[in-house]
Design a protein around this motif. Structure first.
Motif, PDB file in Angstrom:
ATOM      1  N   ASN A  65       0.636  -1.182  -0.096  1.00 29.72           N
ATOM      2  CA  ASN A  65       0.080  -0.027  -0.065  1.00 29.72           C
ATOM      3  C   ASN A  65       0.830   1.427   0.002  1.00 29.72           C
ATOM      4  O   ASN A  65       0.229   2.600  -0.085  1.00 29.72           O
ATOM      5  CB  ASN A  65      -0.802   0.137   1.271  1.00 29.72           C
ATOM      6  CG  ASN A  65      -1.876  -1.013   0.992  1.00 29.72           C
ATOM      7  OD1 ASN A  65      -2.486  -1.668   0.026  1.00 29.72           O
ATOM      8  ND2 ASN A  65      -2.401  -1.665   2.181  1.00 29.72           N
ATOM      9  N   LEU A  66       2.135   1.061   0.006  1.00 26.64           N
ATOM     10  CA  LEU A  66       2.907   2.370  -0.035  1.00 26.64           C
ATOM     11  C   LEU A  66       2.676   3.369  -1.233  1.00 26.64           C
ATOM     12  O   LEU A  66       2.700   2.616  -2.380  1.00 26.64           O
ATOM     13  CB  LEU A  66       4.392   1.888  -0.165  1.00 26.64           C
ATOM     14  CG  LEU A  66       4.878   1.262   1.363  1.00 26.64           C
ATOM     15  CD1 LEU A  66       6.470   0.954   1.106  1.00 26.64           C
ATOM     16  CD2 LEU A  66       4.585   2.190   2.561  1.00 26.64           C
ATOM     17  N   GLU A  67       2.558   4.477  -1.205  1.00 25.16           N
ATOM     18  CA  GLU A  67       2.436   5.299  -2.201  1.00 25.16           C
ATOM     19  C   GLU A  67       3.784   5.542  -2.817  1.00 25.16           C
ATOM     20  O   GLU A  67       4.766   5.360  -2.378  1.00 25.16           O
ATOM     21  CB  GLU A  67       2.175   6.655  -1.529  1.00 25.16           C
ATOM     22  CG  GLU A  67       0.774   6.882  -0.850  1.00 25.16           C
ATOM     23  CD  GLU A  67      -0.397   6.698  -2.070  1.00 25.16           C
ATOM     24  OE1 GLU A  67      -0.272   7.312  -3.133  1.00 25.16           O
ATOM     25  OE2 GLU A  67      -1.287   5.918  -1.850  1.00 25.16           O
ATOM     26  N   PRO A  68       3.702   5.968  -4.288  1.00 26.61           N
ATOM     27  CA  PRO A  68       4.830   6.128  -4.753  1.00 26.61           C
ATOM     28  C   PRO A  68       5.591   7.238  -4.355  1.00 26.61           C
ATOM     29  O   PRO A  68       5.001   8.333  -3.827  1.00 26.61           O
ATOM     30  CB  PRO A  68       4.279   6.281  -6.491  1.00 26.61           C
ATOM     31  CG  PRO A  68       3.065   5.878  -6.352  1.00 26.61           C
ATOM     32  CD  PRO A  68       2.643   5.968  -5.078  1.00 26.61           C
ATOM     33  N   ILE A  69       6.801   7.422  -4.375  1.00 31.10           N
ATOM     34  CA  ILE A  69       7.684   8.479  -3.932  1.00 31.10           C
ATOM     35  C   ILE A  69       8.438   9.300  -5.243  1.00 31.10           C
ATOM     36  O   ILE A  69       8.719   8.577  -6.277  1.00 31.10           O
ATOM     37  CB  ILE A  69       8.626   8.415  -2.723  1.00 31.10           C
ATOM     38  CG1 ILE A  69       9.641   7.406  -3.154  1.00 31.10           C
ATOM     39  CG2 ILE A  69       7.828   7.964  -1.370  1.00 31.10           C
ATOM     40  CD1 ILE A  69      10.946   8.074  -3.317  1.00 31.10           C
ATOM     41  N   TRP A  91       2.142  -2.728  -7.833  1.00 30.03           N
ATOM     42  CA  TRP A  91       0.618  -2.152  -7.896  1.00 30.03           C
ATOM     43  C   TRP A  91       0.712  -0.777  -8.225  1.00 30.03           C
ATOM     44  O   TRP A  91      -0.305  -0.249  -8.914  1.00 30.03           O
ATOM     45  CB  TRP A  91       0.217  -2.592  -6.588  1.00 30.03           C
ATOM     46  CG  TRP A  91       0.079  -4.102  -6.209  1.00 30.03           C
ATOM     47  CD1 TRP A  91      -0.692  -4.866  -6.774  1.00 30.03           C
ATOM     48  CD2 TRP A  91       1.235  -4.707  -5.524  1.00 30.03           C
ATOM     49  NE1 TRP A  91      -0.188  -6.298  -6.303  1.00 30.03           N
ATOM     50  CE2 TRP A  91       0.939  -6.114  -5.625  1.00 30.03           C
ATOM     51  CE3 TRP A  91       2.386  -4.300  -4.972  1.00 30.03           C
ATOM     52  CZ2 TRP A  91       1.852  -7.019  -5.150  1.00 30.03           C
ATOM     53  CZ3 TRP A  91       3.058  -5.185  -4.422  1.00 30.03           C
ATOM     54  CH2 TRP A  91       2.993  -6.421  -4.561  1.00 30.03           C
ATOM     55  N   ALA A  92       1.286  -0.157  -7.487  1.00 25.69           N
ATOM     56  CA  ALA A  92       1.093   1.503  -7.883  1.00 25.69           C
ATOM     57  C   ALA A  92       1.649   1.897  -9.083  1.00 25.69           C
ATOM     58  O   ALA A  92       0.984   2.730  -9.693  1.00 25.69           O
ATOM     59  CB  ALA A  92       1.893   2.199  -6.403  1.00 25.69           C
ATOM     60  N   ALA A  93       2.731   1.191  -9.655  1.00 28.66           N
ATOM     61  CA  ALA A  93       3.257   1.595 -10.880  1.00 28.66           C
ATOM     62  C   ALA A  93       2.214   1.111 -12.021  1.00 28.66           C
ATOM     63  O   ALA A  93       1.750   1.971 -12.813  1.00 28.66           O
ATOM     64  CB  ALA A  93       4.655   0.468 -11.178  1.00 28.66           C
ATOM     65  N   LEU A 101      10.695   5.820 -14.042  1.00 31.20           N
ATOM     66  CA  LEU A 101       9.790   5.105 -13.157  1.00 31.20           C
ATOM     67  C   LEU A 101      10.728   3.678 -12.706  1.00 31.20           C
ATOM     68  O   LEU A 101      11.170   2.962 -13.597  1.00 31.20           O
ATOM     69  CB  LEU A 101       8.495   4.747 -13.772  1.00 31.20           C
ATOM     70  CG  LEU A 101       7.806   3.807 -12.967  1.00 31.20           C
ATOM     71  CD1 LEU A 101       7.188   4.560 -11.523  1.00 31.20           C
ATOM     72  CD2 LEU A 101       6.673   3.242 -13.728  1.00 31.20           C
ATOM     73  N   ILE A 102      10.980   3.662 -11.356  1.00 29.98           N
ATOM     74  CA  ILE A 102      11.792   2.602 -10.770  1.00 29.98           C
ATOM     75  C   ILE A 102      10.629   1.703  -9.834  1.00 29.98           C
ATOM     76  O   ILE A 102      10.124   2.328  -9.042  1.00 29.98           O
ATOM     77  CB  ILE A 102      12.996   2.978  -9.971  1.00 29.98           C
ATOM     78  CG1 ILE A 102      13.840   3.553 -10.828  1.00 29.98           C
ATOM     79  CG2 ILE A 102      13.571   1.754  -9.459  1.00 29.98           C
ATOM     80  CD1 ILE A 102      15.126   4.250  -9.968  1.00 29.98           C
ATOM     81  N   VAL A 103      10.559   0.502 -10.311  1.00 28.62           N
ATOM     82  CA  VAL A 103       9.642  -0.386  -9.591  1.00 28.62           C
ATOM     83  C   VAL A 103      10.351  -1.340  -8.598  1.00 28.62           C
ATOM     84  O   VAL A 103      11.374  -1.801  -8.792  1.00 28.62           O
ATOM     85  CB  VAL A 103       8.912  -1.381 -10.490  1.00 28.62           C
ATOM     86  CG1 VAL A 103       7.798  -2.178  -9.843  1.00 28.62           C
ATOM     87  CG2 VAL A 103       8.225  -0.554 -11.759  1.00 28.62           C
ATOM     88  N   VAL A 104       9.870  -1.123  -7.275  1.00 28.06           N
ATOM     89  CA  VAL A 104      10.602  -1.918  -6.234  1.00 28.06           C
ATOM     90  C   VAL A 104       9.439  -2.972  -5.722  1.00 28.06           C
ATOM     91  O   VAL A 104       8.378  -2.428  -5.189  1.00 28.06           O
ATOM     92  CB  VAL A 104      11.168  -0.995  -5.182  1.00 28.06           C
ATOM     93  CG1 VAL A 104      11.744  -1.755  -4.046  1.00 28.06           C
ATOM     94  CG2 VAL A 104      12.399  -0.273  -5.840  1.00 28.06           C
TER      95      VAL A 104
END
Ligand code: SAH
Length: 307
Positions: A77-81, A92-94, A110-113
């Motif tokens: 659930n972390l928002e993108p920074i 998910w956010a990406a 965009l870096i997806v972690v």
């Protein structure tokens, strides 16, 4: 991995009786498994108190249940920074990121972690400070070594910002595994490698001269991550830029080893130190000089140039 303190209760004739008996110890959950009933607690102290009180009446064993899903549940659930051009987001956010989030910054990266045990989702100030420092200095065409790579986020960011090659090392095998998994969700990062390695295992003396015999610059991390190969990588002064988001104490203790990894005229990006540790870290890295500095939430990020 996070673990839950719990009690495993076997041969339970009356589950209601068990529930009533544990109630005063504030259990967080009661779960029926195949061969036992598991009672979970918020702290080991709560669990141990319940265990001591109920041992005479129940067939009870104190256990710690590994929470294999912990990373996913805490991180999905972390928002993108966003730090400058870089956006770090969970898969998910990406996937839900509106194109408009990228369009004000056409050069946005965009870096997806993916959630994992590897530190570095961008939600800690020290990661953001390093991401800012990587953009404050020009990494185009540079060879980058990321010591303590965690999720691999800094190595991936360095490459996406134009580095010729980035290698991340970590002394935590789980981190290296997550970093490699993150390469799969960042297919644009093609010149990034990760290897197991311990910074403190690196002998600080007998530095090896830069090796450029075949003209190909860049680290050749061994797949096995043998200590010998690592020492070679770490001591050979091949990196143009070294990132090390560790702790103030480890930076001070490892200053000469880290300085030896970077070529003359190269840059060290340091974070993980607190404001009150800043002067001691700078002294340990002398004669390298501070060329960039930022502070966030009491954490300091430094870029230091090696003469
Ligand atoms: N670079 C990431 C992660 C930083 S957390 C970011 O900026 O977000 C620090 C990492 O350093 C952890 O993954 C930890 O396992 C690693 N580390 C700690 N001591 C180390 C050592 N002696 N050698 C190599 N890695 C180390």
């Amino acid at each position: 991995m996070k673990e839950f303190p719990a009690l495993s209760v076997a041969h339970v004739a009356d589950p209601d009786l068990l529930a009533a008996a544990v109630d005063e110890f504030s259990p967080t959950a009661i779960e029926s498994c195949e061969s036992d009933i598991r009672v979970f607690f918020a702290t080991p102290a709560d669990r141990d108190a319940a265990c001591a009180a109920l041992a005479a009446s129940f067939d009870i064993t104190a256990i710690d249940v590994p929470d294999e899903d912990w990373a996913r549940r805490t991180q999905e659930n972390l928002e993108p920074i966003t730090v400058g051009r870089i956006i770090v987001a969970s898969p998910w956010a990406a996937a839900n990121l509106q194109p408009s989030a990228l369009s004000p910054q056409p050069s946005a990266i965009l870096i997806v972690v993916a959630p994992s045990m590897g530190f570095g989702t961008g939600h800690h100030a020290t990661t953001r400070l390093c991401l800012a420092a990587l953009q404050a200095i020009d990494v185009t065409g540079q060879v980058v070594l990321d010591v303590g790579t965690g999720s691999g986020v800094l190595a991936i960011a360095a490459e996406r910002l134009g580095a010729t090659h980035a290698t991340g090392i970590d002394n935590d095998p789980d981190a290296i595994q997550s970093a490699r998994e993150n390469l799969e969700v960042n297919p644009a990062a093609r010149r990034v490698t990760f290897a197991f390695g311990d910074l403190t295992a690196c002998p600080e003396r007998s530095r090896i001269a830069p090796q450029e015999t075949d003209g190909a610059r860049g680290f050749q991390p061994s797949e096995t991550g043998s200590p010998e190969r690592l020492a070679l990588q770490l001591r050979s002064g091949q990196a143009d830029v070294v990132t090390a988001n560790l702790t103030g104490g480890l930076l001070v203790r490892s200053a000469s080893a880290l300085l030896a990894t970077v070529r003359a005229g190269g840059t060290l990006i340091l974070s993980g130190l607190l404001a009150h540790e800043r002067d001691e870290v700078c002294r340990a890295f002398a004669p390298a000089a501070v060329v960039w500095e930022q502070e966030e939430d009491g954490w300091v990020g430094l870029a230091m140039k090696k003469p």
